[in-house]
Design an enzyme around this catalytic site. Sequence first.
Site, PDB file in Angstrom:
ATOM      1  N   SER A  72       0.798  -1.235   0.000  1.00 20.13           N
ATOM      2  CA  SER A  72       0.000   0.000   0.000  1.00 20.13           C
ATOM      3  C   SER A  72       0.824   1.274   0.000  1.00 20.13           C
ATOM      4  O   SER A  72       0.255   2.369  -0.059  1.00 20.13           O
ATOM      5  CB  SER A  72      -0.970   0.004   1.185  1.00 20.13           C
ATOM      6  OG  SER A  72      -2.070  -0.839   0.918  1.00 20.13           O
ATOM      7  N   LYS A  75       0.035   3.680  -2.742  1.00 19.28           N
ATOM      8  CA  LYS A  75      -0.944   4.770  -2.663  1.00 19.28           C
ATOM      9  C   LYS A  75      -0.288   6.141  -2.507  1.00 19.28           C
ATOM     10  O   LYS A  75      -0.927   7.170  -2.748  1.00 19.28           O
ATOM     11  CB  LYS A  75      -1.919   4.499  -1.510  1.00 19.28           C
ATOM     12  CG  LYS A  75      -2.789   3.251  -1.738  1.00 19.28           C
ATOM     13  CD  LYS A  75      -3.782   3.046  -0.615  1.00 19.28           C
ATOM     14  CE  LYS A  75      -4.682   1.855  -0.887  1.00 19.28           C
ATOM     15  NZ  LYS A  75      -4.017   0.566  -0.577  1.00 19.28           N
ATOM     16  N   SER A 132      -6.268   3.309   4.032  1.00 17.19           N
ATOM     17  CA  SER A 132      -5.581   2.604   2.943  1.00 17.19           C
ATOM     18  C   SER A 132      -6.594   1.828   2.106  1.00 17.19           C
ATOM     19  O   SER A 132      -6.405   0.652   1.778  1.00 17.19           O
ATOM     20  CB  SER A 132      -4.504   1.658   3.493  1.00 17.19           C
ATOM     21  OG  SER A 132      -3.613   1.279   2.469  1.00 17.19           O
ATOM     22  N   LYS A 234       3.044   6.757   5.307  1.00 19.10           N
ATOM     23  CA  LYS A 234       2.138   5.681   4.934  1.00 19.10           C
ATOM     24  C   LYS A 234       2.705   4.325   5.335  1.00 19.10           C
ATOM     25  O   LYS A 234       3.915   4.138   5.407  1.00 19.10           O
ATOM     26  CB  LYS A 234       1.933   5.721   3.411  1.00 19.10           C
ATOM     27  CG  LYS A 234       0.866   4.810   2.856  1.00 19.10           C
ATOM     28  CD  LYS A 234      -0.524   5.338   3.116  1.00 19.10           C
ATOM     29  CE  LYS A 234      -1.580   4.356   2.591  1.00 19.10           C
ATOM     30  NZ  LYS A 234      -1.619   3.102   3.397  1.00 19.10           N
TER      31      LYS A 234
END
Length: 434
Positions: A72, A75, A132, A234
């Site tokens: 993720s 992203k 997420s 993140k």
Amino acid sequence: MSEHDPLTVYQVSFGMLARMRYWQRVIVCVGLWCALASGASANERYAAFVVDAQTQEVLHARNADAPRYPASLTKMMTLYMLFSALDAGDVSLDDQLLVSPEAASRPASHLGLEAGDRIRAEEAILALIVKSANDVAVVVAEHLSGDEARFAGAMTEKAHELGLSQTMFKNASGLPDPGQVTTARDLARLAYALHRDFPQYYHYFATEDFTWQGRRYHTHHGLLGRVEGVDGLKTGYIRASGFNVAVSAERQDHSLIAVVMGGRTSATRDAHAQSLIESAFTALEGQAQSLRLASLNVPRLNPIREERILTAELTQVSAPREMGSAAGGAPAVTIESVAPTLYTEVPPPSFDPRYAWSLQVGAFGTQAAAQARLETVRHQVGTPLTTAGFETESLQQNGRTLWRARFTNLAGDQARVICTQLAARGESCFAVAP
């Protein structure tokens, strides 16, 4: 946490090794090397990278250019593309983004959107960062490029423009795809680009909570609100990647970006990332202290003479010494590797006056900075220092503690040659006679 997990092995204290007797260090280092080798084979997903966001100085690198699955952390690139569209005026924060059946079909982590739903662009940003949400990633991709495949191509093209040369995107979410790869170094470049290019949106990465349709979601980023100075970015996880995190942090006049990939659990990943961040800030503060000492306590003479006076002031070496310093001020502190490189020292087995010289490469306000300096010099010099010992020795100077960074068990000619090599790189040192 596995005893052979590299995230555990790398946190062994360099200072602890330095304080041990030689034979103890040999035993410990050999054992740690075996553990590290075993752990590396068991966890080939591990990579880490830390960089000074202001100077672009690499502070730590392990497997930094090895291909890894971003999960993720993908992203971050999806958000870069959305921020670009916002900046260009192609999208506004209040725009309603339509949810397609394709987007609604994405598995968790997701918001559980249904086909025909709409979500505001600003809510999409928060859902991508905090939750997420994979379904939201596809919503953004389709809104900007028509479909996810074209969006992934645009992501890759933009990534290469930003210098992410080892990165390839196949989707907007980070869901498993064998062709979707990156490196820890590339992800740090992306984090830096997000901060540099979109300061007006960067605050979103510090968001800890997000509410959607009455349900409150809390961030997966375990360092936010817990580690001083951490302000984003993140986390990510798929089975093939392990637990990943990209972190930005700022304290006083220093700012860092750290990336850790391949953690066995989120807890070990976060602990390792925190250790790297703390070590990096400590070393950078040691550098600042060294520069302050240089500016406050040293007469402004010609550079070579200034270096002599500064070195004597900081170290109070009573033994005869030979200078091998470059022109300039105090030794610079860099930490190409904050977590210590483990190696086995092999100094002569018994006292030999031919190998009784030392090589001093600086004196610093913290032991961590002295340890970091030793590690950097070992990386810079390479083979000539493979048989050297090392030590960080404390001394009192004007009511404060300084730490000397020295390599030991060297021949005089060897110490002088190494100093010459360092001087050619603009680094400072001096050889200390027995």
